[in-house]
Scaffold this motif. Sequence first.
Motif, PDB file in Angstrom:
ATOM      1  N   ARG A  11       0.821  -1.208   0.000  1.00 23.35           N
ATOM      2  CA  ARG A  11       0.000   0.000   0.000  1.00 23.35           C
ATOM      3  C   ARG A  11       0.856   1.259   0.000  1.00 23.35           C
ATOM      4  NH1 ARG A  11      -2.175   1.813   5.038  1.00 23.35           N
ATOM      5  NH2 ARG A  11      -1.043   0.112   5.601  1.00 23.35           N
ATOM      6  N   THR A  12       1.980   1.239   0.722  1.00 22.80           N
ATOM      7  CA  THR A  12       2.791   2.456   0.864  1.00 22.80           C
ATOM      8  C   THR A  12       4.230   2.296   0.419  1.00 22.80           C
ATOM      9  OG1 THR A  12       3.360   1.887   3.144  1.00 22.80           O
ATOM     10  CG2 THR A  12       1.395   3.271   2.818  1.00 22.80           C
ATOM     11  N   ALA A  13       4.652   1.078   0.096  1.00 24.10           N
ATOM     12  CA  ALA A  13       6.070   0.852  -0.197  1.00 24.10           C
ATOM     13  C   ALA A  13       6.250  -0.139  -1.337  1.00 24.10           C
ATOM     14  CB  ALA A  13       6.784   0.338   1.052  1.00 24.10           C
ATOM     15  N   ASP A  14       7.416  -0.054  -1.949  1.00 27.58           N
ATOM     16  CA  ASP A  14       7.843  -1.025  -2.949  1.00 27.58           C
ATOM     17  C   ASP A  14       8.980  -1.840  -2.352  1.00 27.58           C
ATOM     18  OD1 ASP A  14       6.092   0.003  -4.941  1.00 27.58           O
ATOM     19  OD2 ASP A  14       7.526   1.609  -5.342  1.00 27.58           O
ATOM     20  N   VAL A  15       9.100  -3.110  -2.766  1.00 27.90           N
ATOM     21  CA  VAL A  15      10.152  -3.990  -2.274  1.00 27.90           C
ATOM     22  C   VAL A  15      11.006  -4.414  -3.461  1.00 27.90           C
ATOM     23  CG1 VAL A  15      10.679  -6.131  -1.047  1.00 27.90           C
ATOM     24  CG2 VAL A  15       8.646  -4.802  -0.424  1.00 27.90           C
ATOM     25  N   TYR A  16      12.311  -4.261  -3.306  1.00 29.10           N
ATOM     26  CA  TYR A  16      13.265  -4.544  -4.377  1.00 29.10           C
ATOM     27  C   TYR A  16      14.236  -5.641  -3.942  1.00 29.10           C
ATOM     28  CZ  TYR A  16      11.744   0.042  -5.995  1.00 29.10           C
ATOM     29  OH  TYR A  16      10.996   1.114  -6.406  1.00 29.10           O
ATOM     30  N   ALA A  17      14.614  -6.507  -4.877  1.00 32.15           N
ATOM     31  CA  ALA A  17      15.643  -7.508  -4.619  1.00 32.15           C
ATOM     32  C   ALA A  17      17.005  -6.825  -4.704  1.00 32.15           C
ATOM     33  CB  ALA A  17      15.566  -8.633  -5.643  1.00 32.15           C
ATOM     34  N   LEU A  18      17.799  -6.991  -3.664  1.00 29.35           N
ATOM     35  CA  LEU A  18      19.168  -6.473  -3.705  1.00 29.35           C
ATOM     36  C   LEU A  18      20.119  -7.548  -4.188  1.00 29.35           C
ATOM     37  CD1 LEU A  18      19.265  -4.413  -0.389  1.00 29.35           C
ATOM     38  CD2 LEU A  18      19.037  -3.570  -2.729  1.00 29.35           C
ATOM     39  N   ASP A  19      19.891  -8.756  -3.728  1.00 33.29           N
ATOM     40  CA  ASP A  19      20.638  -9.936  -4.165  1.00 33.29           C
ATOM     41  C   ASP A  19      19.801 -11.130  -3.731  1.00 33.29           C
ATOM     42  OD1 ASP A  19      21.189 -10.430  -1.401  1.00 33.29           O
ATOM     43  OD2 ASP A  19      23.061  -9.308  -1.525  1.00 33.29           O
ATOM     44  N   GLY A  20      20.355 -12.312  -3.727  1.00 34.42           N
ATOM     45  CA  GLY A  20      19.579 -13.498  -3.379  1.00 34.42           C
ATOM     46  C   GLY A  20      19.207 -13.606  -1.913  1.00 34.42           C
ATOM     47  N   ALA A  21      19.765 -12.744  -1.061  1.00 37.05           N
ATOM     48  CA  ALA A  21      19.524 -12.871   0.375  1.00 37.05           C
ATOM     49  C   ALA A  21      18.952 -11.614   1.027  1.00 37.05           C
ATOM     50  CB  ALA A  21      20.829 -13.238   1.076  1.00 37.05           C
ATOM     51  N   ARG A  22      18.899 -10.494   0.287  1.00 33.70           N
ATOM     52  CA  ARG A  22      18.463  -9.232   0.890  1.00 33.70           C
ATOM     53  C   ARG A  22      17.450  -8.524   0.014  1.00 33.70           C
ATOM     54  NH1 ARG A  22      22.775  -5.411   0.962  1.00 33.70           N
ATOM     55  NH2 ARG A  22      23.267  -6.320  -1.029  1.00 33.70           N
ATOM     56  N   VAL A  23      16.531  -7.810   0.678  1.00 37.90           N
ATOM     57  CA  VAL A  23      15.575  -6.972  -0.037  1.00 37.90           C
ATOM     58  C   VAL A  23      15.575  -5.583   0.578  1.00 37.90           C
ATOM     59  CG1 VAL A  23      14.060  -8.874  -0.744  1.00 37.90           C
ATOM     60  CG2 VAL A  23      13.603  -7.672   1.398  1.00 37.90           C
ATOM     61  N   LEU A  24      15.133  -4.625  -0.222  1.00 34.85           N
ATOM     62  CA  LEU A  24      15.031  -3.234   0.212  1.00 34.85           C
ATOM     63  C   LEU A  24      13.584  -2.812   0.119  1.00 34.85           C
ATOM     64  CD1 LEU A  24      16.494  -0.436   0.802  1.00 34.85           C
ATOM     65  CD2 LEU A  24      16.255  -0.050  -1.656  1.00 34.85           C
ATOM     66  N   ARG A  25      13.058  -2.297   1.227  1.00 32.95           N
ATOM     67  CA  ARG A  25      11.709  -1.725   1.218  1.00 32.95           C
ATOM     68  C   ARG A  25      11.879  -0.213   1.166  1.00 32.95           C
ATOM     69  NH1 ARG A  25       7.056  -2.943   5.554  1.00 32.95           N
ATOM     70  NH2 ARG A  25       7.639  -5.003   4.850  1.00 32.95           N
ATOM     71  N   ARG A  26      11.195   0.407   0.205  1.00 28.93           N
ATOM     72  CA  ARG A  26      11.298   1.864   0.028  1.00 28.93           C
ATOM     73  C   ARG A  26       9.895   2.453   0.033  1.00 28.93           C
ATOM     74  NH1 ARG A  26      15.175   3.291  -4.385  1.00 28.93           N
ATOM     75  NH2 ARG A  26      16.583   3.294  -2.616  1.00 28.93           N
ATOM     76  N   TYR A  27       9.661   3.351   0.982  1.00 27.95           N
ATOM     77  CA  TYR A  27       8.375   4.040   1.036  1.00 27.95           C
ATOM     78  C   TYR A  27       8.280   5.010  -0.130  1.00 27.95           C
ATOM     79  CZ  TYR A  27       7.762   2.048   5.628  1.00 27.95           C
ATOM     80  OH  TYR A  27       7.622   1.171   6.671  1.00 27.95           O
ATOM     81  N   ARG A  28       7.179   4.935  -0.859  1.00 27.05           N
ATOM     82  CA  ARG A  28       7.024   5.759  -2.055  1.00 27.05           C
ATOM     83  C   ARG A  28       6.902   7.245  -1.745  1.00 27.05           C
ATOM     84  NH1 ARG A  28       4.249   1.121  -3.376  1.00 27.05           N
ATOM     85  NH2 ARG A  28       2.211   1.877  -2.729  1.00 27.05           N
ATOM     86  N   GLU A  29       6.341   7.595  -0.607  1.00 28.49           N
ATOM     87  CA  GLU A  29       6.157   9.013  -0.283  1.00 28.49           C
ATOM     88  C   GLU A  29       7.125   9.496   0.778  1.00 28.49           C
ATOM     89  OE1 GLU A  29       2.054  10.007   0.329  1.00 28.49           O
ATOM     90  OE2 GLU A  29       1.433   8.827  -1.405  1.00 28.49           O
ATOM     91  N   GLY A  30       8.282   8.851   0.876  1.00 34.18           N
ATOM     92  CA  GLY A  30       9.284   9.246   1.857  1.00 34.18           C
ATOM     93  C   GLY A  30       8.892   8.816   3.253  1.00 34.18           C
TER      94      GLY A  30
END
Length: 161
Positions: A11-30
């Motif tokens: 609803r508020t964030a996107d999740v990105y694969a950093l590599d096979g073991a880590r992900v990054l959650r980034r809030y779209r509106e800061g």
Amino acid sequence: MGELEIVGRGRTADVYALDGARVLRRYREGGDATREAEVMTRLARCGYPVPEVLGAEGSDWETAEEGGAPGLDHAMSALILAEVAVSPAPYAQGARAGLAALVSRVGATALPHLAEARTRRAADPHLTEEEVGALGRAETLVRNEVDAHVVGGIEVVHEFR
């Protein structure tokens, strides 16, 4: 950091694969992700099955990848709501309404993962014997709620915005 592969969108964030073991959650509106990261860290210390927080700064936070399908998250959420719904708690009726709303949103995606969710809940050291004993009733309630949202073999899923 180059172009990141998006692996999830909430609803508020996107999740990105950093590599096979880590992900990054980034809030779209800061915003500040550190508070949520602190809560996740505290939950992990208490034995709850949450991803390990590797760092948080600004609107980004990094976690170890869970490696589980979204359906497992749906199953775990549905099962916890159902646990409360089958309990004598004064807010059981609200939990049942929450379960119905969740199932109407995610449909039957929880069913293939319900047994694993129940096993994980039963292994939670913070549950009492009585709570572990109620997991069977909670699982049945989830299955019944999913059945109530399937009409003539067609899954009825409502989109909320």
